[in-house]
Design a protein around this motif. Structure first.
Motif, short mmCIF file in Angstrom:
data_model
loop_
_atom_site.label_atom_id
_atom_site.label_comp_id
_atom_site.label_asym_id
_atom_site.label_seq_id
_atom_site.Cartn_x
_atom_site.Cartn_y
_atom_site.Cartn_z
N GLU A 1 85.47 6.23 5.71
CA GLU A 1 85.98 4.86 5.78
C GLU A 1 84.96 3.84 5.27
N GLU A 2 83.69 4.05 5.62
CA GLU A 2 82.67 3.05 5.29
C GLU A 2 81.99 3.29 3.94
N GLU A 3 81.84 4.55 3.55
CA GLU A 3 81.09 4.85 2.33
C GLU A 3 81.93 5.58 1.28
N LYS A 4 83.20 5.85 1.59
CA LYS A 4 84.10 6.54 0.66
C LYS A 4 83.54 7.90 0.24
N LEU A 5 82.95 8.59 1.21
CA LEU A 5 82.37 9.91 0.96
C LEU A 5 83.03 10.94 1.85
N ILE A 6 83.26 12.13 1.30
CA ILE A 6 83.84 13.22 2.06
C ILE A 6 82.72 14.16 2.50
N PHE A 7 82.56 14.29 3.80
CA PHE A 7 81.61 15.23 4.38
C PHE A 7 82.23 16.61 4.26
N ASP A 8 81.75 17.37 3.27
CA ASP A 8 82.38 18.63 2.91
C ASP A 8 81.85 19.75 3.81
N VAL A 9 82.34 19.80 5.03
CA VAL A 9 81.88 20.80 5.98
C VAL A 9 82.96 21.86 6.19
N HIS A 10 82.54 23.11 6.15
CA HIS A 10 83.47 24.22 6.34
C HIS A 10 82.94 25.13 7.44
N SER A 11 83.72 26.13 7.81
CA SER A 11 83.30 27.00 8.90
C SER A 11 82.03 27.77 8.58
N GLU A 12 81.73 27.98 7.28
CA GLU A 12 80.50 28.68 6.93
C GLU A 12 79.27 27.76 6.95
N ASN A 13 79.49 26.44 7.10
CA ASN A 13 78.37 25.49 7.22
C ASN A 13 78.04 25.18 8.67
N ILE A 14 78.74 25.82 9.59
CA ILE A 14 78.54 25.57 11.02
C ILE A 14 78.24 26.89 11.70
N ILE A 15 77.20 26.91 12.53
CA ILE A 15 76.94 28.10 13.34
C ILE A 15 76.87 27.71 14.81
N ILE A 16 77.20 28.67 15.65
CA ILE A 16 76.98 28.55 17.08
C ILE A 16 75.79 29.44 17.40
N THR A 17 74.71 28.86 17.91
CA THR A 17 73.51 29.65 18.17
C THR A 17 73.71 30.51 19.41
N LEU A 18 73.01 31.64 19.40
CA LEU A 18 73.02 32.56 20.54
C LEU A 18 71.59 32.73 21.05
N PRO A 19 71.35 32.75 22.35
CA PRO A 19 72.35 32.79 23.43
C PRO A 19 72.72 31.40 23.98
N ASP A 20 72.24 30.33 23.32
CA ASP A 20 72.43 28.99 23.89
C ASP A 20 73.82 28.40 23.63
N PHE A 21 74.53 28.92 22.64
CA PHE A 21 75.84 28.41 22.26
C PHE A 21 75.78 26.90 21.96
N GLU A 22 74.93 26.57 21.00
CA GLU A 22 74.82 25.18 20.53
C GLU A 22 75.34 25.09 19.11
N LEU A 23 75.90 23.95 18.77
CA LEU A 23 76.47 23.71 17.45
C LEU A 23 75.39 23.25 16.49
N LYS A 24 75.29 23.88 15.33
CA LYS A 24 74.32 23.49 14.31
C LYS A 24 75.01 23.49 12.94
N ILE A 25 74.59 22.52 12.09
CA ILE A 25 75.19 22.33 10.77
C ILE A 25 74.11 22.45 9.70
#
Length: 362
Positions: A299-323
């Motif tokens: 909305e503010e910068e007219k940019l698409i944050f191109d994030v997909h499931s392969e750009n996101i991991i859930i760390t183990l054993p903490d189960f934290e979201l990382k990009i």
């Protein structure tokens, strides 16, 4: 008798003079200064300590089927002519200067993404080497032009000096243009990273971007290539897609169903052990933060944050979201669909579907 100078005015002038003599006082440092200082600490490598540290078991590393499974020809090429090492190249002593030696072997090749080849380092980090791309690639949009208008803001002084030095060493204009393009791409990668790092700093994996010199073994002589690189810590965890089950095919037209099938994805909370409800709530909150950032950039910068499931991991054993390894594209490069007139909604809907599958409202 001359009038006395007002003490308050004299004092203000003295303070103003002192302040102006140090132009960096009271000013926000450039983002590159902040970026490098933080990364010096986060990505510090101590050879003595890291050599004694156990490597992360291969089964605990994120697995991306597309990334890991390169074609036969590429795998054979990496086996026959392996990358032996990568240097960081800068400019010192009035010439090119190599440091940050990163040793690699045949077994270190992990795979390829859209824009980079990925290699595991002997310690728990990876180095990602930029693939050759044409300037017409959609990656090089408005942000690339922004970098080109003020390269000093996105490149360090020694990198600017190196660019100028290398360009003077060649008589070919095409080679000078190629060098210019590579350094602008390095600045572009930093700008993409900084935009997200400044909005969701705890969710973005620390990444150091640098101009690299890649050395590949060949039968006659080593092949040396100047290319942008980046370095990241290797985290134990799973890609988002690894937590999903495909149990319902999304109906599209006949061609898309045949060549580009889509599946309705659900989060399997028992696939890698039992995940507590509190951890699921934390992941859901962080996902919502990613959604808000995606909306803000669109909305503010007219940019698409191109994030997909392969750009996101859930760390183990903490189960934290990382990009990691994300890019930003101009919104006009995306055609609106019947379902989503706003292109960023494709990414938002995917994330919201994951959140709903947690069934936290039950």
């Amino acid at each position: 008798m001359p009038e006395k100078e007002e003490p308050s005015r004299s004092f203000r002038e003295r303070i103003s003079s002192l302040w102006n003599s140090y132009p960096n006082w009271g000013k926000i440092p450039q983002f590159l200064d902040l970026l490098e200082k933080g990364l010096d600490k986060e990505l510090f490598h101590d050879p003595e300590k890291d050599e004694n540290r156990k490597p992360i078991p291969i089964e605990d590393l994120p697995v991306d089927e597309v990334l890991r499974q390169s074609g036969f020809l590429r795998n054979f090429y990496e086996w026959a002519f392996p990358v032996s090492h990568v240097f960081r190249i800068t400019h010192r002593y009035s010439r090119e200067y190599l440091d940050n030696f990163l040793p690699l072997s045949k077994e270190d090749y992990i795979g390829r993404g859209s824009y980079k080849f990925v290699y595991k380092l002997p310690w728990n980090q990876v180095v990602k080497i930029g693939k050759s791309k044409l300037p017409s690639d959609s990656l090089f949009g408005s942000l690339y032009k922004e970098v080109g208008r003020d390269m000093e803001k996105y490149l360090k002084k020694e990198e600017i000096a190196l660019k100028n030095y290398l360009q003077k060493q060649t008589i070919f204009e095409s080679k000078r243009d190629e060098i210019e393009f590579k350094f602008k791409r390095l600045g572009l990668e930093r700008l993409h990273y900084w935009k997200l790092k400044s909005l969701i700093p705890d969710l973005v994996i620390p990444t150091r971007f640098f101009m690299g010199l890649k050395v590949r073994k060949t039968p006659l002589s080593p092949s040396v290539t100047l290319t942008p690189c980046d370095q990241q810590p290797l985290l134990p965890g799973k890609h988002l897609k690894e937590f999903t089950t495909r149990n319902e095919k999304v109906d599209q037209n006949a061609i898309l169903n045949k060549f580009f099938p889509k599946w309705k994805l659900n989060f399997d909370t028992h696939r890698f052990g039992i995940i507590s409800r509190s951890k699921l709530k934390k992941i859901a909150v962080d996902f919502n933060r990613v959604i808000e950032v995606t909306k803000f950039l669109a909305e503010e910068e007219k940019l698409i944050f191109d994030v997909h499931s392969e750009n996101i991991i859930i760390t183990l054993p903490d189960f934290e979201l990382k990009i990691f390894d994300f890019h930003l594209f101009d919104d006009y490069l995306y055609e609106p669909s019947m379902e989503n007139p706003n292109p960023e909604m494709d990414h938002i809907n995917l994330i919201e579907e994951f959140i709903r599958s947690f069934e936290l409202d039950k």
